[in-house]
Scaffold this active site. Structure first.
Site, PDB file in Angstrom:
ATOM      1  N   GLU A  25      52.346 -58.917  59.339  1.00 45.84           N
ATOM      2  CA  GLU A  25      53.013 -59.774  58.352  1.00 45.84           C
ATOM      3  C   GLU A  25      52.440 -61.190  58.428  1.00 45.84           C
ATOM      4  O   GLU A  25      52.372 -61.906  57.435  1.00 45.84           O
ATOM      5  CB  GLU A  25      54.526 -59.795  58.596  1.00 45.84           C
ATOM      6  CG  GLU A  25      55.317 -60.374  57.450  1.00 45.84           C
ATOM      7  CD  GLU A  25      56.815 -60.108  57.572  1.00 45.84           C
ATOM      8  OE1 GLU A  25      57.221 -58.936  57.462  1.00 45.84           O
ATOM      9  OE2 GLU A  25      57.558 -61.064  57.791  1.00 45.84           O
TER      10      GLU A  25
ATOM     11  N   HIS B 124      49.033 -37.266  74.273  1.00 40.32           N
ATOM     12  CA  HIS B 124      49.142 -35.881  73.828  1.00 40.32           C
ATOM     13  C   HIS B 124      49.163 -35.774  72.310  1.00 40.32           C
ATOM     14  O   HIS B 124      49.505 -34.731  71.772  1.00 40.32           O
ATOM     15  CB  HIS B 124      50.384 -35.229  74.439  1.00 40.32           C
ATOM     16  CG  HIS B 124      50.329 -35.247  75.937  1.00 40.32           C
ATOM     17  ND1 HIS B 124      49.892 -34.177  76.669  1.00 40.32           N
ATOM     18  CD2 HIS B 124      50.600 -36.230  76.828  1.00 40.32           C
ATOM     19  CE1 HIS B 124      49.916 -34.490  77.961  1.00 40.32           C
ATOM     20  NE2 HIS B 124      50.346 -35.738  78.085  1.00 40.32           N
TER      21      HIS B 124
ATOM     22  N   GLY C 272      61.443 -65.817  60.438  1.00 40.43           N
ATOM     23  CA  GLY C 272      62.210 -64.649  60.863  1.00 40.43           C
ATOM     24  C   GLY C 272      61.593 -63.941  62.062  1.00 40.43           C
ATOM     25  O   GLY C 272      62.249 -63.701  63.077  1.00 40.43           O
ATOM     26  N   ARG C 273      60.300 -63.626  61.956  1.00 40.53           N
ATOM     27  CA  ARG C 273      59.679 -62.827  63.024  1.00 40.53           C
ATOM     28  C   ARG C 273      59.414 -63.639  64.285  1.00 40.53           C
ATOM     29  O   ARG C 273      58.880 -63.114  65.260  1.00 40.53           O
ATOM     30  CB  ARG C 273      58.400 -62.171  62.500  1.00 40.53           C
ATOM     31  CG  ARG C 273      57.363 -63.125  61.947  1.00 40.53           C
ATOM     32  CD  ARG C 273      56.293 -62.358  61.160  1.00 40.53           C
ATOM     33  NE  ARG C 273      55.365 -63.240  60.458  1.00 40.53           N
ATOM     34  CZ  ARG C 273      55.608 -63.770  59.259  1.00 40.53           C
ATOM     35  NH1 ARG C 273      56.751 -63.535  58.654  1.00 40.53           N
ATOM     36  NH2 ARG C 273      54.706 -64.537  58.669  1.00 40.53           N
TER      37      ARG C 273
ATOM     38  N   GLU D 166      69.635 -55.329  51.904  1.00 38.93           N
ATOM     39  CA  GLU D 166      69.952 -54.265  52.876  1.00 38.93           C
ATOM     40  C   GLU D 166      71.013 -54.745  53.865  1.00 38.93           C
ATOM     41  O   GLU D 166      71.989 -54.050  54.152  1.00 38.93           O
ATOM     42  CB  GLU D 166      68.699 -53.861  53.667  1.00 38.93           C
ATOM     43  CG  GLU D 166      67.607 -53.235  52.851  1.00 38.93           C
ATOM     44  CD  GLU D 166      66.555 -54.250  52.418  1.00 38.93           C
ATOM     45  OE1 GLU D 166      66.934 -55.373  52.006  1.00 38.93           O
ATOM     46  OE2 GLU D 166      65.366 -53.906  52.463  1.00 38.93           O
TER      47      GLU D 166
ATOM     48  N   LYS E 166      61.814 -57.719  47.915  1.00 41.67           N
ATOM     49  CA  LYS E 166      63.199 -58.136  47.692  1.00 41.67           C
ATOM     50  C   LYS E 166      63.465 -58.300  46.182  1.00 41.67           C
ATOM     51  O   LYS E 166      64.487 -57.865  45.662  1.00 41.67           O
ATOM     52  CB  LYS E 166      63.498 -59.439  48.439  1.00 41.67           C
ATOM     53  CG  LYS E 166      63.487 -59.278  49.963  1.00 41.67           C
ATOM     54  CD  LYS E 166      63.876 -60.553  50.716  1.00 41.67           C
ATOM     55  CE  LYS E 166      63.836 -60.353  52.222  1.00 41.67           C
ATOM     56  NZ  LYS E 166      64.271 -61.480  53.033  1.00 41.67           N
TER      57      LYS E 166
ATOM     58  N   LYS F 136      68.833 -64.756  58.225  1.00 41.86           N
ATOM     59  CA  LYS F 136      68.536 -66.176  58.056  1.00 41.86           C
ATOM     60  C   LYS F 136      69.040 -66.658  56.704  1.00 41.86           C
ATOM     61  O   LYS F 136      69.694 -67.680  56.595  1.00 41.86           O
ATOM     62  CB  LYS F 136      67.026 -66.383  58.204  1.00 41.86           C
ATOM     63  CG  LYS F 136      66.601 -67.819  58.118  1.00 41.86           C
ATOM     64  CD  LYS F 136      65.115 -67.954  58.407  1.00 41.86           C
ATOM     65  CE  LYS F 136      64.634 -69.337  58.022  1.00 41.86           C
ATOM     66  NZ  LYS F 136      63.184 -69.469  58.129  1.00 41.86           N
TER      67      LYS F 136
HETATM   68  C1  G6Q Z   1      60.101 -62.273  58.760  1.00 43.44           C
HETATM   69  C2  G6Q Z   1      60.326 -61.968  57.361  1.00 43.44           C
HETATM   70  C3  G6Q Z   1      61.314 -60.870  57.109  1.00 43.44           C
HETATM   71  C4  G6Q Z   1      62.772 -61.302  57.266  1.00 43.44           C
HETATM   72  C5  G6Q Z   1      63.695 -60.219  56.741  1.00 43.44           C
HETATM   73  C6  G6Q Z   1      65.152 -60.558  56.910  1.00 43.44           C
HETATM   74  O1  G6Q Z   1      59.399 -63.124  59.184  1.00 43.44           O
HETATM   75  O2  G6Q Z   1      60.626 -63.099  56.668  1.00 43.44           O
HETATM   76  O3  G6Q Z   1      61.086 -59.743  57.912  1.00 43.44           O
HETATM   77  O4  G6Q Z   1      63.059 -61.596  58.595  1.00 43.44           O
HETATM   78  O5  G6Q Z   1      63.404 -59.962  55.407  1.00 43.44           O
HETATM   79  O6  G6Q Z   1      65.472 -61.729  56.245  1.00 43.44           O
HETATM   80  P1  G6Q Z   1      66.863 -62.429  56.467  1.00 43.44           P
HETATM   81  O7  G6Q Z   1      66.949 -62.851  57.894  1.00 43.44           O
HETATM   82  O8  G6Q Z   1      66.895 -63.599  55.536  1.00 43.44           O
HETATM   83  O9  G6Q Z   1      67.917 -61.411  56.156  1.00 43.44           O
END
Ligand code: G6Q
Length: 547
Positions: free
Chosen positions: A353, A384, A267-268, A212, A512, A206
């Site tokens: 989260e 198990h 994001g989620r 990463e 981050k 986003k």
């Molecule tokens: C989700 C969080 C987090 C995010 C990641 C990736 O709700 O905000 O998990 O999605 O850190 O972020 P970017 O999409 O900005 O790379």
């Protein structure tokens, strides 16, 4: 003490719990032969059985009072109305717009966002069909065979989970791969098996600034250019899904291969958008749209159904009952469906989260639990390993079982065995095994008295361990949409009662920030003294030992 804890509804529940904890689920079922009929609800091929919970109709009435006192209806109207309920980020939370049908209308700052959503979905359809049909090809003219999605957290887990869940609908000519971890092992092991000429990369971020993701994306770009011998290959092999069009362009991705996202999607909550491009490439746009339709049906159910028959409200209230009134700290999600193996991982982020917050919407420290640690595993595997603690351990671990009537793989007895295990586990957790039952079993095995008395306490299972069961007709794309939207709204219901903002994630942001600060110290390799002695010690040891 917080207003919530002092409220009459909360106090009434606390007093009521003292009585309920003395009751057993065995008794509750014996007292009412219609318990299952009363405490189950259905929607479009989904049955939610919540009768195996430590509650009575009175409990539900009291929980409903708590929900009503929180003004859930007003908050739901605000969320669907595009108000900026994500107050700490000044954003709306309108993931429901991503699955709103063409022609619907949802407003953010007075602008209808549904047409924009469909414009992007139309582009996704066009692009995915061109890739799937071999019209869009790689730099050297080969059709794509492997799609590698690079993203992390909310920009990865949803697509990973759904791609696996909908494998029976997958395109056999396209393989989906997911890279999240900055550990080079993740990328290296994946690329090892791939042909650069037929590999398409989707950079899902986003912000397009996540360390990463960008590190993996740059290394993937280097690999591609090194193998195909030209920078010109980048724009034929790299796609971006992002709200940051500028950075995507700087990376070398063409506008035609860039799909936009909006700041009103967290994001989620985002895989319903172009963020789900890898899902679309794998299962096709028609199946993706069926999934959106399932989620939309759940949105409508959540908005329109009276609270007492409302699935997300019921699940939300039950979680509150155990977390806040029984002190449960852990919660298990147990899909008896191997295709749902990543669902617990996905839900960990969604639940933990979203509601893992210790201050309320007004910035006040809360004095009540705001969620439970979620874990899970596909059945029957977990039986198990960790189920032992759920059956006989010292703590209550409420569980959600998920299973389907039909299997995608009609092979001998497999499905009957799977389903039998699922129902049997829920039953065993509820009933346990009494001293008398255990004794009768041991007597039947012919144990002598001394041995029997030694064995007896180990063979008793306390029971009274609560669970929900979600029984789908089939885990198809529509059901998948309903399932995820059900949990999204459940989390929202809980956030409203707990008065926390479920749409921000400042703890993630901290990670981050910190990594970016410490990285130069590791890279420069100079002795550091600026941290606490443990962090200094670890960095300095690492530097001394690294070659
Ligand atoms: C989700 C969080 C987090 C995010 C990641 C990736 O709700 O905000 O998990 O999605 O850190 O972020 P970017 O999409 O900005 O790379």
């Amino acid at each position: 003490m917080s207003d919530l804890v002092q409220s009459p509804a909360w106090k009434a529940l606390a007093a009521h719990q003292a009585g309920i904890k003395k009751r057993s689920l065995r008794e509750l079922f014996c007292e009412d032969s219609k318990r299952f009929d009363k405490l189950s609800v259905q929607l479009d091929g989904l049955l939610l059985d919540y009768s195996k919970n430590l509650l009575t109709e009175e409990t539900l009435e009291l929980l409903l009072k708590l929900v009503r006192q929180s003004k859930l209806d007003d908050w739901t109207a605000k969320m669907f109305g595009g108000e900026k309920i994500n107050s700490s980020e000044h954003r709306a939370a309108l993931h429901m717009a991503l699955r709103a049908p063409r022609g619907a209308s949802m407003l953010v700052d007075g602008v209808d966002i549904v047409p924009e959503v469909h414009q992007v979905l139309d582009r996704v359809r066009h692009f995915s069909e061109a890739v799937r049909n071999g019209v869009l090809r790689g730099y050297t003219g080969k059709p794509f065979k492997d799609v590698v999605s690079i993203g992390i957290g909310g920009s990865a887990l949803g697509s990973l989970m759904v791609t696996e869940a909908l494998k029976p609908y997958g395109n056999l000519k396209l393989n989906a791969h997911f890279i999240s971890n900055v550990d080079a092992a993740n990328l290296t092991e994946t690329l090892k098996r791939l042909d650069p000429e037929s590999t398409l990369f989707i950079i899902s971020s986003k912000t397009f600034t996540t360390l990463e993701t960008l590190t993996n994306a740059r290394s993937a770009r280097d690999w591609l250019v090194a193998n195909l011998g030209s920078d010109g290959a980048i724009e034929k092999h790299f796609v971006a899904v992002s709200a940051n069009l500028v950075e995507a362009k700087k990376f070398g991705i063409s506008r035609e291969y860039t799909f936009e996202l909006w700041d009103w999607v967290g994001g989620r909550y985002s895989f319903w958008s172009a963020m789900g491009l890898s899902i679309v490439l794998y299962v096709g746009m028609d199946n993706f749209e069926r999934m959106l339709a399932g989620a939309h049906a759940m949105d409508n159910h959540f908005r329109e159904t009276p609270l007492e028959r409302n699935m997300p409200v019921i699940l939300g209230m039950i979680g509150i009952w155990y977390a806040n009134f029984f002190g449960a700290t852990t919660y298990a999600v147990l899909p008896y469906d191997d295709y749902l193996k990543y669902f617990p991982t996905y839900l960990q982020q969604l639940e933990m989260e979203s509601n893992g917050k210790c201050v309320d919407r007004n910035g006040q420290l809360v004095d009540y639990a705001t969620g439970m640690v979620l874990f899970g595993e596909a059945g029957t595997n977990g039986q198990h390993s960790f189920y032992q603690l759920i059956h006989q351990g010292t703590q209550m671990v409420p569980a959600d079982f998920i299973v389907s009537v039909d299997s995608h793989n009609a092979m001998g007895e497999h499905h009957a065995i799977l389903v039998a295990n699922c129902f049997a586990q829920a039953e065993a957790l509820m009933l346990g095994k009494t001293m008398e039952e255990a004794r009768a079993e041991l007597v039947a095995q012919g144990l002598d008295d001394g041995e029997l008395e030694l064995m007896l306490p180990h063979k008793v299972l306390p029971g009274n361990r609560p669970s929900n069961t979600l029984l789908f007709d089939q885990m198809d794309p529509y059901s998948m949409g309903m399932l995820v939207a059900l949990y999204e709204h459940k989390v929202f219901v809980q956030s409203v009662v707990w008065n926390v903002n479920p749409f921000d994630q400042w703890g993630v942001e901290l990670g981050k920030q910190l990594a970016n600060k410490l990285l130069p110290e590791i890279q420069e390799g100079r002795h550091v003294v600026v941290h606490d002695s443990s962090t200094n010690g670890l960095i300095n040891h690492f530097i001394e030992r690294s070659v």
